[in-house]
Design an enzyme around this catalytic site. Structure first.
Site, PDB file in Angstrom:
ATOM      1  N   ASP A   1      47.814  35.002  41.952  1.00  0.00           N
ATOM      2  CA  ASP A   1      46.659  35.159  42.843  1.00  0.00           C
ATOM      3  C   ASP A   1      45.548  35.912  42.113  1.00  0.00           C
ATOM      4  O   ASP A   1      45.789  36.952  41.498  1.00  0.00           O
ATOM      5  CB  ASP A   1      47.060  35.912  44.110  1.00  0.00           C
ATOM      6  CG  ASP A   1      45.921  35.980  45.101  1.00  0.00           C
ATOM      7  OD1 ASP A   1      45.115  36.902  44.985  1.00  0.00           O
ATOM      8  OD2 ASP A   1      45.853  35.126  45.986  1.00  0.00           O
TER       9      ASP A   1
ATOM     10  N   ASN B   1      33.231  35.555  45.408  1.00  0.00           N
ATOM     11  CA  ASN B   1      32.487  34.589  46.226  1.00  0.00           C
ATOM     12  C   ASN B   1      31.291  35.255  46.893  1.00  0.00           C
ATOM     13  O   ASN B   1      30.198  34.700  46.911  1.00  0.00           O
ATOM     14  CB  ASN B   1      33.402  33.979  47.276  1.00  0.00           C
ATOM     15  CG  ASN B   1      34.267  32.857  46.711  1.00  0.00           C
ATOM     16  OD1 ASN B   1      33.928  32.264  45.694  1.00  0.00           O
ATOM     17  ND2 ASN B   1      35.376  32.560  47.359  1.00  0.00           N
TER      18      ASN B   1
ATOM     19  N   ASP C   1      34.305  28.720  42.316  1.00  0.00           N
ATOM     20  CA  ASP C   1      34.934  27.472  41.887  1.00  0.00           C
ATOM     21  C   ASP C   1      35.057  27.401  40.374  1.00  0.00           C
ATOM     22  O   ASP C   1      36.048  26.917  39.823  1.00  0.00           O
ATOM     23  CB  ASP C   1      34.129  26.283  42.402  1.00  0.00           C
ATOM     24  CG  ASP C   1      34.292  26.084  43.895  1.00  0.00           C
ATOM     25  OD1 ASP C   1      33.516  25.306  44.481  1.00  0.00           O
ATOM     26  OD2 ASP C   1      35.211  26.692  44.487  1.00  0.00           O
TER      27      ASP C   1
ATOM     28  N   GLU D   1      42.688  30.692  45.865  1.00  0.00           N
ATOM     29  CA  GLU D   1      42.756  31.302  44.541  1.00  0.00           C
ATOM     30  C   GLU D   1      44.201  31.487  44.089  1.00  0.00           C
ATOM     31  O   GLU D   1      44.467  32.278  43.189  1.00  0.00           O
ATOM     32  CB  GLU D   1      42.023  32.657  44.543  1.00  0.00           C
ATOM     33  CG  GLU D   1      42.640  33.751  45.414  1.00  0.00           C
ATOM     34  CD  GLU D   1      42.120  33.720  46.830  1.00  0.00           C
ATOM     35  OE1 GLU D   1      41.685  32.643  47.268  1.00  0.00           O
ATOM     36  OE2 GLU D   1      42.153  34.782  47.494  1.00  0.00           O
TER      37      GLU D   1
END
Length: 939
Positions: A814, A822, A831, A857
């Protein structure tokens, strides 16, 4: 008390108005826009094409029965929000100070310098309406409507009653005040007015002051809450509340962000929100209540607490002895300048008081007296535990346990019966595992349980039996005991240990069984059938029956609930090492000694706090990177790779602990437990109809009956449409028939050519089928396998490894703090980060059996090897990811990852293997992130 400022996400510190819409959201009006709060974060709405605001400066908020929010402010800006949509309303001629949505659906506006405007519900939908205008040249500040439907306005010229038919009627106030800042109604229908000369109550044409002490104060707001308490806002003295004729002020010295009060609101859960010039404050009934020196304790560093008769609790701190009244919520100092370590009830009346370096004392008849006869016979003057039973006194010190008998004299007084030393037990002359005595307790079989720094023993009929903790994670420190018929529970430095009286069997409930920490100090059973555990890292609650089931091995994991400073504790450190450090009162309150005061919780009251409904809202829906309005959009365009849902349960008691479960009907057959995560993501959904559902609960509560549902359809690509497929099939059949007839006519001449054509067609169809198969199992963003492909592969190799005995390590990776990336850089950068990590993982495929993007993620990895091989490889992978150069994506950007690893031999099936890897990932997150944790970690 909790406060929020711009440092916590508010756009401005002046909180002009506070409201709550029927969906449960809280709204704050500021000079930089309207902030929406869900219990965890603020979302800002300011001037722009989406909100239609004329200006970000917002002064007034009002709500309607159908989840409407009205926001008015600078430049006469007036807008309405309903659901996900904002609508512009008629612009007012000047600054809007207040707004009121009345019982008929109309909207009243208090205007600076221009009185009050009234719009009917029909006029609000017109571009240029002609509203009814009252007291046109007077500044009006606040509006209120009584239960009888009467509307009142507070103005610079006093108070007016407004009527759509009779106009404005000025209320005579006999020169008691001139300017009225605020108007509201009380529970009995009286009018409450805040003026430049105090707060007033108006009923039956009679004015009476609410509080004579406020007559010379400018009162900016006055309200009565649901419990009957009156609240008064001031210009420079903070906020006051009046109950039972007692007036109390809360100002900056007591935690208020600013002494100028701008707004007040009571939410659906009964919490009081206060808007000031310096931020917002909430006053609520927190799960935990803490008493400190400010409430009368002798000192804040409390080491021991002991329940007394009725409402009394005794507390010993580093600065003295105190007596607490749990009903009144205050304390009084009994003795100061003495460091208290332990407490016990004294059979002759009063208390035994163990101290640090001053020996044993007793409290009797309002006097604290040194037990000098006993102290002269002790091996150490540090008293960590005391217990008295059947005329025998037991004193625990760092140098052993001392037994005293009462010396029989002819006429002893109740306060002065002498004690004679009978025995000294320590590790050198007895079976005690250690001499440092930390806890003492008698069970219902007359065993004296002794906790030391090296283990636990019990003494029965002069014989000491020591427990072997080697199978209990090598536990040593035994801080406290809880006994019940048939069992004794021990709080240790490796979890809690259960001892079964019938056969001496021991069982651990600790880290291997799901508890997140090792060291617990005290165990108290609450009236809610829970064990409450104290620790250096807060208070923990586990289900009593579940604890027994784990100890009996009929249950593998123990669920827990954690409480700390966010729940009312002033310091998360609960103290241990001396006894008792926790106690239960006759009312069911559980009291803990902490590093900052005495903290208490009432499980029954906690259940009431958690019984409020949990309305669930959809905060946002994204198709790939585009946010859509779920109220108007239910069709997902073809070739959409990712659908992301953000949801929240709007509960404000313990928002951080709300748990979620989701289900995507049409894709998932059962609920998926999401823990505290309020985001769900799905990738590469095939065309079809779906229903996304969310349910929520507080820990140890039932799942809410309020289930959020969102229906949507994923549109097929052209080649996925049924009519196109049917046409294609028909054309294929016709072509095959024509080819067959043509082949018959020209068999000899065209045999070779036709065979080549058939082969070409077959290969094309196979390639198309291969493409379809690949698209269903490939993540479009990274090119890696997706969750479905990994599940199929992991299931297969797990079963094969069972037959072959092969070692496999499954890992969940993770990206740490991905939401911050973000939020700070954009979803596009997020992304790119996922793609960069995916590219690195592709380069690692020579070492790995399988790689997949799990979702969001998260990535899943499969390695052939032992747990030691797995740790070395995944820790190296973690370091390689941390060393990635990301400057081409964003300057100075770097990332870390957390990895949870589980072995196939630890899992009962392939699903259990993933679950154990996910739990290991949870520990990696909890341990600070940027690390690897294996499912068998104990550290």
């Amino acid at each position: 008390m909790e406060t929020w400022t711009t440092a916590n996400g508010l756009p401005h510190n002046s909180i002009n108005a506070i409201e709550q819409t029927s969906d449960g959201y809280l709204w704050f009006a500021t000079w930089e826009g309207v902030a929406r709060y869900n219990g965890l974060e603020f979302v800002l709405f300011d001037r722009g094409p989406n909100t239609h605001m004329q200006d970000s400066g917002t002064r007034a908020l009002a709500t309607g029965p159908d989840n409407q929010l009205y926001a008015g402010g600078a430049r006469g800006s007036l807008v309405m929000r309903s659901g996900f949509s904002w609508q512009n309303l008629p612009v007012a001629p000047s600054l809007i100070n207040d707004a009121l949505h009345d019982q008929s659906g109309g909207l009243w506006l208090a205007i600076e310098g221009m009185g009050v405007l009234y719009y009917t519900s029909k006029q609000l939908r017109q571009p240029s309406p002609d509203p009814q205008h009252f007291i046109k040249t007077t500044s009006s500040y606040h509006l209120a409507q009584t239960d009888q439907g009467h509307v009142y306005a507070a103005t610079e010229d006093g108070v007016y009653q407004l009527s759509k038919h009779a106009g404005a009627t000025h209320l005579s106030f006999h020169n008691l005040f001139t300017k009225a800042f605020y108007v509201s109604s009380s529970q009995d229908g009286a009018l409450l007015v805040g003026s430049e000369s105090g707060a007033w109550r108006y009923k039956n044409e009679r004015w009476t002051p609410l509080a004579s002490a406020l007559l010379n104060q400018a009162i900016t707001m006055v309200e009565q809450d649901s419990r009957g308490t009156y609240w008064f806002g001031t210009l420079n003295r903070g906020i006051a509340h009046l109950r039972d004729n007692h007036l109390d002020f809360l100002d900056g010295h007591r935690g208020l962000p600013n002494n100028r009060i701008l707004s007040w609101f009571e939410d659906n859960e009964g919490s009081i929100w206060i808007g000031t010039n310096g931020g917002a404050m909430r006053l609520r009934y927190a799960p935990f209540v803490t008493l400190t020196k400010d409430n009368g304790l002798a000192g804040n560093y409390v080491r021991t607490v002991l329940g007394g008769d009725g409402n009394t609790v005794w507390a010993g701190s580093s600065e003295g002895l105190s007596q607490i009244n749990t009903i009144a919520g205050n304390a009084r100092v009994l003795a100061d300048n003495i460091s208290v370590l332990s407490l016990a009830h004294r059979q002759q009346g009063g208390l035994w008081v163990g101290t640090y370096q001053k020996g044993l004392y007793y409290w009797h008849q309002s006097s604290l007296t040194a037990a000098n006869t006993i102290n002269d016979q002790l091996p150490d003057s540090e008293i960590r535990a005391v217990v008295e039973r059947n005329g025998v006194l037991w004193v625990g010190t760092p140098r052993g346990l001392v037994e005293f008998d009462q010396h029989q004299s002819k006429s002893p007084t109740a306060a002065s019966v002498p004690y004679q030393k009978q025995a000294l037990y320590h590790s050198q002359n007895s079976a005690l595992p250690g001499s440092y005595i930390m806890s003492l307790a008698f069970d219902d079989t007359d065993k004296l349980w002794i906790g030391t720094g090296r283990g636990a023993s019990y003494l029965l009929e002069k014989t000491i039996t020591t427990l072997d903790f080697s199978a209990q994670e090598q536990a040593q420190y035994v801080f406290g005991f809880f006994h019940e018929p048939g069992y004794v529970w021990m709080a240790t430095d490796r979890g809690i240990v259960r001892y079964r009286q019938a056969d001496g069997h021991q069982a651990l409930v600790g880290r291997p069984q799901g508890l997140p920490i090792d060291k617990f100090f005290q165990i108290v059973k609450g009236d809610d059938q829970s064990f409450w555990l104290s620790s250096n890292r807060g208070i923990w609650r586990i289900n009593y029956d579940h604890a027994h089931q784990v100890a009996d091995k009929t249950r593998t994991r123990i669920d827990f609930e954690h409480y700390d400073q966010s729940d009312g504790m002033l310091n998360s450190q609960a103290n241990g090492g001396s006894n008792p450090a926790a106690t239960k009162t006759s009312r069911g309150d559980i009291i803990f000694a902490t590093a900052k005061g005495v903290t208490s919780v009432n499980p029954t009251r906690l259940s009431q706090l958690l019984s409020h409904p949990l309305p669930i809202v959809m905060q946002s829906v994204r198709f790939d990177s585009k946010e859509i309005n779920p109220e108007t959009t239910g069709k997902v365009p073809a070739r959409t790779n990712r659908i992301l849902f953000s949801y929240a349960a709007l509960g404000y008691t313990m928002p951080e602990q709300i748990q979620y479960r989701t289900q995507l009907e049409g894709f998932e057959s059962d609920w998926a437990y999401r823990h505290e995560n309020h985001i769900a993501e799905y990738t590469n959904l095939p065309p079809g109809d779906y229903t996304f559902k969310v349910s929520a609960r507080y820990p140890y509560s039932d799942w809410s009956d309020d289930v959020l549902s969102y229906h949507f359809s994923v549109m097929p690509s052209l080649w996925q449409r049924a009519d196109v497929r049917a046409l294609g099939f028909l054309l294929t059949v016709l072509a095959a028939y024509a080819a067959f007839m043509w082949r018959i006519r020209h068999m000899k001449k065209k045999a070779i050519q036709l065979e080549a054509l058939v082969e070409e067609k077959t290969q094309a169809l196979q390639a198309q089928a291969d493409d379809f198969e690949r698209m269903s199992k490939e993540d479009a963003l990274t090119g890696l396998a997706n969750r479905r492909a990994f599940d199929e592969y992991w299931h297969q190799v797990f079963e094969e490894s069972r037959q072959s005995g092969t070692d496999l390590q499954v890992a969940i990776l993770d990206i740490d703090h991905f939401k911050r990336i973000n939020d700070h850089y954009s979803h596009l950068v997020g992304d790119q980060i996922i793609q960069r990590v995916g590219s690195l993982l592709l380069r690692e495929q020579t070492h790995l059996r399988h790689i997949a993007r799990w979702g969001g993620e998260e990535f899943t990895l499969l390695l052939a090897g032992t747990p030691a091989d797995g740790y070395r490889y995944f820790d190296g992978l973690r370091r390689r990811i941390a060393a990635l150069d990301l400057n081409d994506i964003a300057p100075s950007l770097s990332i870390t990852v957390s990895i949870g690893v589980a072995s196939n031999h630890q899992a009962s099936d392939y699903v259990d293997g993933l679950k154990k890897a996910d739990q290991a990932l949870y520990r990696a997150k909890r341990d600070g992130r940027n690390c690897v944790r294996q499912s068998n970690d104990t550290a």
